[in-house]
Write an enzyme that holds these catalytic residues in place. Structure first.
Site, mmCIF file in Angstrom:
data_model
loop_
_atom_site.group_PDB
_atom_site.id
_atom_site.type_symbol
_atom_site.label_atom_id
_atom_site.label_comp_id
_atom_site.label_asym_id
_atom_site.label_seq_id
_atom_site.Cartn_x
_atom_site.Cartn_y
_atom_site.Cartn_z
ATOM 1 N N HIS A 1 1.227 -3.468 1.601
ATOM 2 C CA HIS A 1 2.570 -4.051 1.588
ATOM 3 C C HIS A 1 2.815 -4.866 2.865
ATOM 4 O O HIS A 1 3.908 -4.828 3.442
ATOM 5 C CB HIS A 1 3.641 -2.966 1.456
ATOM 6 C CG HIS A 1 3.705 -2.335 0.091
ATOM 7 N ND1 HIS A 1 4.376 -2.914 -0.966
ATOM 8 C CD2 HIS A 1 3.165 -1.185 -0.382
ATOM 9 C CE1 HIS A 1 4.260 -2.125 -2.039
ATOM 10 N NE2 HIS A 1 3.520 -1.077 -1.707
ATOM 11 N N ASP A 6 1.904 3.696 1.314
ATOM 12 C CA ASP A 6 1.822 3.758 -0.150
ATOM 13 C C ASP A 6 1.116 2.529 -0.726
ATOM 14 O O ASP A 6 1.108 1.459 -0.131
ATOM 15 C CB ASP A 6 3.216 3.862 -0.755
ATOM 16 C CG ASP A 6 4.077 2.645 -0.450
ATOM 17 O OD1 ASP A 6 4.049 2.187 0.704
ATOM 18 O OD2 ASP A 6 4.766 2.151 -1.359
ATOM 19 N N GLU A 7 0.554 2.710 -1.899
ATOM 20 C CA GLU A 7 0.027 1.632 -2.747
ATOM 21 C C GLU A 7 -0.865 0.658 -1.983
ATOM 22 O O GLU A 7 -0.864 -0.539 -2.254
ATOM 23 C CB GLU A 7 1.187 0.876 -3.404
ATOM 24 C CG GLU A 7 2.011 1.738 -4.330
ATOM 25 C CD GLU A 7 3.202 1.010 -4.942
ATOM 26 O OE1 GLU A 7 3.482 1.248 -6.125
ATOM 27 O OE2 GLU A 7 3.850 0.219 -4.228
ATOM 28 N N SER A 8 -1.661 1.175 -1.054
ATOM 29 C CA SER A 8 -2.595 0.316 -0.323
ATOM 30 C C SER A 8 -3.901 0.278 -1.124
ATOM 31 O O SER A 8 -4.932 0.825 -0.716
ATOM 32 C CB SER A 8 -2.815 0.852 1.093
ATOM 33 O OG SER A 8 -3.365 -0.135 1.929
ATOM 34 N N LEU A 9 -3.838 -0.383 -2.253
ATOM 35 C CA LEU A 9 -4.875 -0.246 -3.269
ATOM 36 C C LEU A 9 -6.178 -0.938 -2.895
ATOM 37 O O LEU A 9 -7.240 -0.592 -3.437
ATOM 38 C CB LEU A 9 -4.361 -0.794 -4.608
ATOM 39 C CG LEU A 9 -3.042 -0.185 -5.110
ATOM 40 C CD1 LEU A 9 -2.662 -0.771 -6.457
ATOM 41 C CD2 LEU A 9 -3.119 1.330 -5.180
#
Length: 538
Positions: free
Chosen positions: A267, A349-352
């Site tokens: 993000h 979060d969501e550090s894909l």
């Protein structure tokens, strides 16, 4: 002449009659008031207290801690009643006493209100408790108090006692100012709203792919470039450090602690667009990418385009470079200098596109930096894959197994399940604002759950508190914030404050239907949930 005298006499009689009606209204028994969140105990007694413009306000205890609460009460009363209530050193009749109990066993935020025919006494062990008592006392008064019309010359408040304390010490609301930017005045408006429901933490999501919203003097391009836009391509914006300090101070005046969040290592496109040296070579999704001319800004060629879409998971900081950790250190250092509260939120979060073997050491180093500057880390539940420092809190939003990982390391969790507390979720399929990737969340869905029932391994002692986030992919202004918050926010506030055994949907829904008269007086733009049976208001 005779007609004029008759009319004059008629108006006097009519006005006097209204005064009699106003003054003789019977006080509603304490147990029949529509208090949200529901108190721990309410006991009725005979008689009532008459609050008038002559009522005196008395401080008992440390005046430096009590006087700010008295000032809040004076400001609350005056617009709708015209009462210019004055303080006094002492008094036995027609007084409201604000008492700090020096040897009290009351917990932070706990309070007692005792009402008889001659006085009201609010007692607590600290200013926050007194403030919470004032928020309950305001709900014992007519809904018109929330407006500005002069409606009464006397307010009758029934006798009795309210004893109250919060179930959870951390009761939070999160506002995403990164996807869409909101002004300082809009943030203060949100603070005013949540303070009424005894919220004591405001989590500001200050950075994301679409925008960087806080001035960092050692990295000026973060706002000069990263703050230039928002979802959909608006002009974006950011808070100067002075504006941020103003928000923090305003929140403190309402006994609310600000928790700033810089999301990382994912993000982070707004940072990568400003400083290409932080970029490991990611590709920005074509949909939402906004290239612009930076030739005069000295930005290196690795900088990414600005981004105005809503896809997630494509960005990451370069976790192998020393400059990345200098960046993190500088940002956290400057935030800590402006933030008196105990927590810095470091996202996670969501550090894909960050490999787990890179993610883990990065989050451990980020926590160490926060600890170095004397604060505790908060992070989304994925952070529990890393080794957690003592005091780090994992925010349980998606996966119970991550919360359990944190608990097994001896750490607490902040409960924010997306399926219950995410206020950006649509109410139903007809709601124009919001998304529904987590769930449709109607009013009863936001109320009928308990933090201790989400997973058998998450016990009461593991839970720091409850927080309801409002993400802003589709939210652009104050009215839309209000619509998505209310009435669901009131439901979640009760989950955070009131003991599980005292909560039930039938009680809440009946109280809320009457409580909305306050929102009408405020001009609040709230959603009229079909889960309530609405009575036509005359």
């Amino acid at each position: 002449m005779k007609i004029s005298k008759i009319l004059s006499s008629t108006l006097l009689i009519f006005s006097f009659g209204l005064g009699i009606i106003s003054c003789s209204e019977k006080a509603v028994p304490l147990s029949e008031n529509h208090i949200i969140p529901k108190p721990l105990s309410v006991t009725d007694a005979g008689g009532s207290f008459a609050l008038t413009g002559e009522t005196k306000l008395i401080a008992v205890g440390n005046a430096a801690d009590i006087n700010p609460v008295i000032a809040i009460f004076q400001t609350m009363i005056k617009p709708s009643t015209g009462f210019d209530l004055q303080t006094a050193e002492s008094g036995e009749s027609n007084v409201i006493v604000f008492e700090l109990e020096s040897a009290s066993q009351k917990s932070p935020g706990e309070y007692t209100i005792t009402i008889n025919e001659t006085s009201i006494k609010i007692s607590a062990s600290n200013g926050e408790g007194l403030f919470n008592g004032v928020q309950t006392l305001r709900q014992l008064m007519p809904a018109s108090l929330e407006g500005t019309a002069l409606t009464v010359d006397k307010i009758q408040i029934a006798a009795g006692q309210i004893q109250d304390k919060p179930e959870y010490g951390y009761r939070g609301f999160m506002l995403d100012v990164a996807r869409h930017f909101f002004s300082v005045e809009d943030v203060k408006h949100v603070i005013d709203l949540v303070a009424k429901y005894k919220i004591n933490y405001l989590h500001l999501h200050l950075s994301d792919d679409q925008g960087w919203r806080i001035e960092i003097k050692s990295w000026p391009l973060l706002t000069q470039i990263g703050g230039k836009t928002e979802v959909g391509g608006g002009e974006g914006g950011f808070y100067t450090q002075e504006q941020y300090k103003d928000i923090v101070a305003y929140a403190q005046s309402k006994y609310i602690t600000v928790v700033p969040e810089i999301d990382m290592p994912g993000h982070t496109n707004s940072a990568l667009a400003a400083y290409g040296q932080l970029n490991p070579g990611i590709t920005v999704p074509e949909k939402g990418a906004v290239p612009f001319d930076r030739t005069e800004l000295g930005v290196d060629g690795m900088a990414t385009p600005l981004y105005t879409g809503i896809e997630v998971g494509f960005s990451t900081l370069d976790t192998d470079k020393d400059i990345t950790y200098q960046f993190v250190d500088d940002v956290i250092r400057e935030l800590v200098e402006m933030t008196p509260g105990p927590y810095i939120h470091i996202g996670g979060d969501e550090s894909l596109v960050t490999e787990l073997e890179d993610y883990i050491p990065f989050m451990e180093k980020a926590q160490a930096i926060v600890t170095k500057y004397g604060k505790k880390s908060l992070g989304w539940d994925e952070i529990a894959h890393a080794k957690l420092e003592t005091g780090t809190v994992a925010q349980f939003w998606a996966k119970a197994e991550n919360a359990v990982l944190a608990i097994n390391q001896g750490n607490q969790v902040l409960v924010s399940p997306a399926t219950k507390t995410y206020l950006d979720m649509q109410y139903d399929s007809t709601t124009q604002l919001g998304l529904h990737w987590a769930a449709y969340i109607e009013l009863d869905d936001a109320y009928n759950w308990d933090p201790t029932e989400l997973d058998s391994a998450v016990k009461r002692e593991n839970i720091l508190g409850v927080e309801s986030p409002l993400w802003s992919e589709t939210i652009t202004n104050r009215e839309e914030i209000e619509f998505m918050m209310f009435p669901r926010f009131a439901a979640i506030a009760e989950v955070a404050w009131t003991k599980k055994e005292l909560r039930n949907w039938e009680s809440f829904s009946e109280r809320l239907k009457k409580h909305t008269a306050r929102w009408d007086a405020m001009g609040l733009n709230y959603y009229k949930s079909p889960r309530l049976v609405w009575e036509e208001k005359k």
